[in-house]
Design an enzyme around this catalytic site. Structure first.
Site, PDB file in Angstrom:
ATOM      1  CG  ASP A   1      14.448  52.780  12.191  1.00 55.12           C
ATOM      2  OD1 ASP A   1      15.208  51.817  12.458  1.00 55.12           O
ATOM      3  OD2 ASP A   1      13.408  52.666  11.535  1.00 55.12           O
TER       4      ASP A   1
ATOM      5  CB  SER B   1      11.881  49.243  10.692  1.00 51.06           C
ATOM      6  OG  SER B   1      13.134  49.563  11.248  1.00 51.06           O
TER       7      SER B   1
ATOM      8  CG  HIS C   1      17.206  45.485  13.555  1.00 51.57           C
ATOM      9  ND1 HIS C   1      15.943  45.498  13.022  1.00 51.57           N
ATOM     10  CD2 HIS C   1      17.942  46.358  12.818  1.00 51.57           C
ATOM     11  CE1 HIS C   1      15.909  46.359  12.012  1.00 51.57           C
ATOM     12  NE2 HIS C   1      17.109  46.880  11.868  1.00 51.57           N
TER      13      HIS C   1
END
Ligand SMILES: [Zn+2]
Length: 360
Positions: free
Chosen positions: A39, A80, A323
């Protein structure tokens, strides 16, 4: 006249059929698939770990590499949930959605399809097992935040084993249900320590090793992830000699990115790499095993410019606490690995796996 056209048509159909059969036969059949998701693991995260590791990373054994585009259905920067859903179902969806398309229709996951075909299935993570990435493989929900509902979805499947954190989503729920009892009634052994996991070599296993997330590696998680990986592969193999599908997540590389802690990223990545070594070694011992290692997205806008103090070593720099939209690396090892080269959509990865497992 009509007859000759028919004959010609027949010949063409024959050629097409032969070509499509041949195309199918060029894709090797795979028995076991180990999908490993780091991740928040971008190329810089991998590079930083390589520079700190005295030996080559296990990852470097992967002879076939590529890149995956990670954008989601509603954003160039995925989270995610949409990233996990893309890798689990082969469909882009909106950020926050778990195992559902943008119209909120449930999507069948590769884990569910493997189960339907009679394969053993499993999930391993170091965050709560109901967290977005593992949830995307087993649950269907319009929000990743509905983790108690996501826990209920675990009981709707025949998943062989899951190992991770998040016990409180099963036994300290707002609805008062005790899902651990329900799992036991379905034939699961419910265990709460790594030693207990290591004592089991077959059967259905629900291992919830922390109330919430497992601790970070730098806060004492130890070798939980590589040990859980090794034991999961043993159990799945024993449960079904015909084959299995398992997703194993290096969950906390992402946390290092969000916190802008280069040392945490490196420590979590090196730990994930020891789990990758377990998977690659399993593939060496067990023919027809495929291991694919990739990420759902990069976290932190991590870069490695020369440090100000010592220009010969990189400093850790970050562009964001969130992100980013950069492509992520894909590493493949074992049978069928040659299918995972070049630039691909993240959604291509489960499609390729499904073809190799002959799920369609
Ligand atoms: Zn994240």
């Amino acid at each position: 006249m009509e007859n000759s056209i028919r004959r010609l048509l027949g010949i063409f159909c024959g050629i097409f059929l032969a070509a499509s059969i041949q195309a199918q036969q060029t894709v090797p059949a795979v028995k076991n698939v180990i999908l490993m998701i780091g991740d928040g693991m971008g190329l810089t995260q991998v590079s930083a770990a390589m520079l700190e590791s005295p030996q080559p990373l296990a990852l470097e054994r992967a002879a076939f590499t590529g890149f995956a585009k990670t954008y989601s259905a509603d954003s160039k920067i995925t989270d995610s949930a949409a990233g996990g859903t893309a890798l689990a179902t082969g469909h882009k969806t909106n950020n926050g959605y778990i195992g559902m398309d943008p119209e909120k229709r449930p999507l069948k996951t590769i884990l569910e399809r493997a189960e339907e075909k009679g394969l053993a299935t499993g999930l391993v993570a170091t965050y709560e097992i109901t967290n977005a990435t593992p949830a995307s493989f087993i649950a269907h929900n319009e929000s990743r935040k509905n983790e108690e509902e996501i826990a209920l979805d675990f009981l709707k499947t025949g998943i062989d084993l899951f190992i991770g954190g998040g016990k409180r989503k099963f036994d300290r729920r707002n609805d008062g249900k005790d899902l651990l009892k329900e799992l036991q009634a379905k034939g699961y052994r419910t265990v709460y320590t790594l030693d207990d996991v290591k004592s089991i070599d077959r059967g259905k296993v629900a291992a919830l090793l922390a109330d919430g997330h497992l601790p970070r590696i730098r806060a004492g998680r130890g070798d939980m992830l590589p040990e859980a990986t090794r034991q999961a592969l043993t159990i799945l193999k024993n449960n079904n000699p015909e084959g299995f599908f398992v997703m194993i997540e290096g969950s906390q590389i992402d946390g290092g990115g969000h916190a802008n802690e280069g040392e945490t990223i490196v420590a979590e990545l090196l730990d994930f790499d020891t789990a990758i070594r377990e998977a690659f070694d399993f593939a060496d011992r067990n023919p027809s095993t495929l291991v694919v290692v990739t990420a759902d997205h990069e976290t932190g806008g991590f870069s490695l410019p020369a440090s100000r103090q010592d220009k010969t070593v990189p400093g850790y720099k970050f562009g964001t606490s969130g992100h980013t939209a950069v492509m992520v690396p894909v590493y493949a090892y074992g049978t069928g690995a040659e299918q995972f080269t070049g630039i691909m959509e993240n959604t291509d990865i489960p499609k390729k796996i499904a073809a190799l497992l002959r799920l369609e």
